[in-house]
Design an enzyme around this catalytic site. Structure first.
Site, mmCIF file in Angstrom:
data_model
loop_
_atom_site.group_PDB
_atom_site.id
_atom_site.type_symbol
_atom_site.label_atom_id
_atom_site.label_comp_id
_atom_site.label_asym_id
_atom_site.label_seq_id
_atom_site.Cartn_x
_atom_site.Cartn_y
_atom_site.Cartn_z
ATOM 1 N N PHE A 197 59.357 75.294 107.489
ATOM 2 C CA PHE A 197 58.414 76.344 107.100
ATOM 3 C C PHE A 197 57.749 76.892 108.355
ATOM 4 O O PHE A 197 57.166 76.132 109.139
ATOM 5 C CB PHE A 197 57.351 75.807 106.150
ATOM 6 C CG PHE A 197 56.385 76.863 105.676
ATOM 7 C CD1 PHE A 197 56.703 77.688 104.606
ATOM 8 C CD2 PHE A 197 55.173 77.053 106.312
ATOM 9 C CE1 PHE A 197 55.828 78.675 104.182
ATOM 10 C CE2 PHE A 197 54.290 78.040 105.904
ATOM 11 C CZ PHE A 197 54.620 78.850 104.826
ATOM 12 N N ASP A 231 57.209 74.439 116.547
ATOM 13 C CA ASP A 231 56.173 74.921 115.631
ATOM 14 C C ASP A 231 55.218 73.767 115.374
ATOM 15 O O ASP A 231 55.503 72.862 114.598
ATOM 16 C CB ASP A 231 56.818 75.408 114.334
ATOM 17 C CG ASP A 231 55.800 75.909 113.321
ATOM 18 O OD1 ASP A 231 54.604 75.554 113.433
ATOM 19 O OD2 ASP A 231 56.200 76.630 112.392
ATOM 20 N N LYS A 257 45.951 76.541 112.631
ATOM 21 C CA LYS A 257 45.250 75.584 111.776
ATOM 22 C C LYS A 257 44.129 74.822 112.470
ATOM 23 O O LYS A 257 43.037 75.341 112.644
ATOM 24 C CB LYS A 257 46.265 74.649 111.128
ATOM 25 C CG LYS A 257 47.147 75.373 110.090
ATOM 26 C CD LYS A 257 47.957 74.403 109.274
ATOM 27 C CE LYS A 257 48.836 75.129 108.248
ATOM 28 N NZ LYS A 257 48.078 75.791 107.192
#
Length: 396
Positions: free
Chosen positions: A137, A222, A251
């Site tokens: 993702f 990532d 985040k």
């Protein structure tokens, strides 16, 4: 009607239905605890999806954001300011390698920047395709979605503008076969987040580094969920002793303020030329001040060691629970998944909420735990004490 129910009803009327209607209306938070609109407390074991690194209302974050917003809230990219320079310097220092930084507003934007950088790299060398992992993702915008290996959220929005070849995550042989001299870049998560907090086999990331180096492809890590102390390291890839060409962050970096970063290491930091990419809000002074407060607090308060210790206790405590619905636990640090023997994660989430704990039904058989890095041992113990009853209620 409760305040929570009233807000849920208003939410349903005012918002597009892409989120459904969230079950809890959170009104305030302190540390690792939040209260809903009716005053009921919950231990927050989601942390805003691995975002709230310092928990809620941390004095260092409050002070930094308040001071900055009262001083300078926005400049655009037409001007520079010291907080963004300090943050870029700090991130480069934490990577312990020569690098250049692009600041964005979110994880998907950080990955978009990495993708554009990789496209330019590939075109300059006649390389035509990319490799990513099945069930990986990387975001919801069309570029990031092109790299996302989850058919359920991807397929309905194709065709996509780039050629991406997907390989099973953790299979070094499949990765080696897929990465040829025509491959521009490989996008990988050090641990797959949305797939269910799935770590790779030992040595996989080192093998990925060797494969990319041999073929001349960029290795793009990532680290949107995994970085900034979440696994007990500043960056998860550091545990594997490898250095990617590009790292993307978001985040937990802002502790609740929106921020993302794409960091090019070595030559990858010089691929963009003036005008190749930009962001009006990227590098916002308030978000940069928040990120500096997060990084400073993690270092000052020894939170990397704390994450390792408390995360180990949480994992060991889950593993010790003997219940037919619980298959085990996986992950690292304070980024874990309780793995179930049946697809009842939604029931576990609901039972946990009823017991005063917020968890995330990530996959049908996996429940994500990503609490604030400041969560205490006693708070972890309270969840472990309640877990058998939560599982029993979910299994009825």
């Amino acid at each position: 009607m409760s305040h929570t129910d009233a807000l849920r009803k208003r939410f349903e009327s005012a918002f597009m239905p892409n989120y459904g209607v969230p079950p809890v209306a959170i009104a305030r938070g302190e540390g690792s605890v939040v209260w809903d609109a009716d005053g009921r407390p919950y231990l927050d074991l989601i942390g805003g999806i691995a975002v709230s690194s310092l928990g809620h209302g941390h004095p260092a974050l409050v002070e930094a954001v308040s001071r900055q917003v009262a001083t300078l809230a926005h400049t655009s990219n037409l001007f520079l300011h010291e907080p963004e320079v300090l943050l870029a310097e700090r991130l480069v220092g934490l990577l312990r390698a020569p690098a250049r930084v692009f600041l964005a507003n979110s994880g998907t934007e950080a990955n978009e920047a990495a993708l554009k950088l990789a496209i330019k790299y590939g075109k300059s060398r006649g390389r035509s395709y990319f490799v990513a992992a099945e069930m990986g993702f990387h975001g919801r915008t069309l570029g990031a979605l092109s790299l996302t290996g989850k058919p359920a959220i991807r397929d309905q929005f194709g065709p996509f503008p780039i050629d991406v070849r997907f390989v099973p995550y953790g299979d070094a042989d499949a990765l080696k076969n897929a990465v040829t001299d025509d491959c521009a870049a490989v996008f990988l998560e050090p641990t797959q987040g949305e797939a269910g907090v799935v770590p790779p086999p030992d040595g996989y990331f080192r093998a990925a580094r060797e494969i990319c180096s041999a073929a001349g492809a960029l290795l793009i890590a990532d680290e949107i969920q995994s970085a900034i102390g979440r696994t007990g390291h500043w960056f998860a890839h550091q545990a594997d002793g490898v250095l990617p060409d590009v790292v993307t962050l978001a985040k937990g970096l802002g502790g609740g303020m929106p921020i993302g970063a794409c960091i090019g290491i070595g030559e990858a930091g010089t691929i963009f030329d003036k005008g190749d990419h930009g962001s009006t809000f990227g590098g916002n002074p308030v978000s940069c001040a928040a990120a500096l407060a997060v990084l400073g607090t993690i270092e000052r308060d020894g939170l990397l060691e704390h994450v390792t210790t408390v995360g180990r206790r949480l994992a060991e405590g889950i593993a010790a629970v003997d219940h037919p619905l619980l298959a085990g636990v996986r992950g690292r640090g304070l980024w874990l998944a309780a793995v179930l023997t049946a697809g009842r994660s939604a029931q576990v989430q609901a039972a946990a909420q009823e017991a005063g704990f917020l968890v995330n039904a990530l996959q049908p058989d996996a429940v994500r735990l990503a609490p604030p890095l400041v969560i205490t041992t006693s708070e972890v113990e309270s969840f472990l004490d309640a877990l058998p009853g939560i599982l029993e209620a979910a299994n009825e």
